[in-house]
Design an enzyme around this catalytic site. Structure first.
Site, PDB file in Angstrom:
ATOM      1  N   CYS A  65     -49.325 -34.480  21.504  1.00  0.00           N
ATOM      2  CA  CYS A  65     -47.905 -34.818  21.332  1.00  0.00           C
ATOM      3  C   CYS A  65     -47.136 -33.871  22.241  1.00  0.00           C
ATOM      4  O   CYS A  65     -47.560 -33.600  23.361  1.00  0.00           O
ATOM      5  CB  CYS A  65     -47.480 -34.706  19.870  1.00  0.00           C
ATOM      6  SG  CYS A  65     -47.753 -33.086  19.130  1.00  0.00           S
ATOM      7  N   ARG A  67     -40.281 -40.644  25.948  1.00  0.00           N
ATOM      8  CA  ARG A  67     -40.861 -39.403  26.473  1.00  0.00           C
ATOM      9  C   ARG A  67     -42.228 -39.684  27.095  1.00  0.00           C
ATOM     10  O   ARG A  67     -42.570 -39.124  28.140  1.00  0.00           O
ATOM     11  CB  ARG A  67     -40.994 -38.362  25.355  1.00  0.00           C
ATOM     12  CG  ARG A  67     -39.668 -37.812  24.866  1.00  0.00           C
ATOM     13  CD  ARG A  67     -39.870 -36.847  23.703  1.00  0.00           C
ATOM     14  NE  ARG A  67     -40.599 -35.650  24.109  1.00  0.00           N
ATOM     15  CZ  ARG A  67     -41.108 -34.764  23.244  1.00  0.00           C
ATOM     16  NH1 ARG A  67     -40.985 -34.968  21.935  1.00  0.00           N
ATOM     17  NH2 ARG A  67     -41.740 -33.701  23.685  1.00  0.00           N
TER      18      ARG A  67
END
Length: 287
Positions: A243, A187
């Site tokens: 995050c 990611r």
């Protein structure tokens, strides 16, 4: 058992069991959750949890409602969160222990929030529910009753504070702080993922996948090992933790506390907030 109480970062299964056996009042928070199936955690809790544990739902209890521009898991309102904690019976100074079955991914959010509220006596169960079961302790499906409302009141934050998207944007060119991204490397690089409508990461960020804080048994690595790793990543700069939505970033906050490197600031909106505004820059590839 560790004589240094209250527990403020981690607590082992043996230490928790010793507290319970000697009659210490402990508020247990079961933080089981699944991003792909938000009600699965509640189902797993109902099937079996540590005796006396109360369920903390990531979306409903550990976050406020997103508005499309503030990330998937905005911080809860402090007064609302304090009232919820009192409804669970939390008293001033009472030991809180948060756990899950995912290496502390969700429990660390509860830990950070309680520290943010000024509650010192909060720790994550090292190894979580799996470690409790491996040690031979029982689970129960019995849900605790309402009990007596606690007297907890918020205090000054015991964490490094929070930063906004504007703060992060302003710091990109200056490089005064180092953004650490807790998402998995794919990611971070910008590989397609259903959680990220826009792929990539904040320019200048470095990747510290939260699971790398754990050893092969799902327990946190030693303070010395964590300190060496984070020091190399930060190179003397203060940490800004990010995050996908400000949740697993708290795992890195906990790891930094264990490492003796406190003061990291959280970017609560994280990537899901960052990409809500198309003018914010995006970077792909390795850090």
């Amino acid at each position: 058992m560790n004589d240094k109480t209250p527990f403020e970062t981690l607590i082992s299964v043996a230490e928790l069991q010793a507290l319970l056996e000697c009659g210490t009042s402990v508020l247990l928070l079961d933080c089981e959750f699944d991003l792909a199936s938000p009600e699965k955690g509640r189902t797993v809790y109902a099937q079996g949890h540590l005796p006396g544990a109360r369920y903390a739902h990531l979306d409903n209890d550990l976050a406020s409602v997103p508005d499309g521009s503030n990330g998937r898991h905005p911080l809860p309102d402090r007064d609302t969160f304090a009232a919820w904690l009192r409804s669970l019976g939390l008293r001033k100074g009472q030991q809180v222990v948060a756990y899950d079955s995912n290496g502390g991914a969700w429990a660390a959010r509860a830990w950070w929030l309680l520290r943010w509220m000024g509650h010192r006596a909060v720790a994550v169960l090292d190894g979580g529910k799996p470690a409790w079961v491996v040690a031979g302790h029982r689970l129960t499906s019995e849900v605790p009753g309402a009990g007596v409302e606690g007297d907890f009141t918020p205090g000054q934050p015991l964490v490094g504070g929070i930063v906004s998207a504007q703060d992060v944007l302003a710091g990109i060119d200056g490089g005064a702080a180092q953004v650490l991204d807790a998402r998995d490397p794919s990611r971070f690089r910008g590989n397609p993922n259903p959680l990220d409508p826009v792929a990539g990461h904040i320019p200048g960020a470095r990747n510290r996948f939260f699971r790398d804080n754990l050893d092969g048994d799902g327990r946190f690595r030693s303070a010395e090992e964590l300190a060496a790793t984070f020091s190399a990543l930060l190179e003397g700069k203060p940490a800004v933790l990010s995050c996908g939505s400000g949740v697993t970033a708290c795992h890195n906050a906990l790891a930094l506390e264990i490492a003796g490197l406190p003061g990291a600031r959280l970017y609560p909106g994280s990537w899901s907030e960052w990409i809500s505004h198309p003018s914010r820059p995006v970077e792909t590839g390795e850090a």
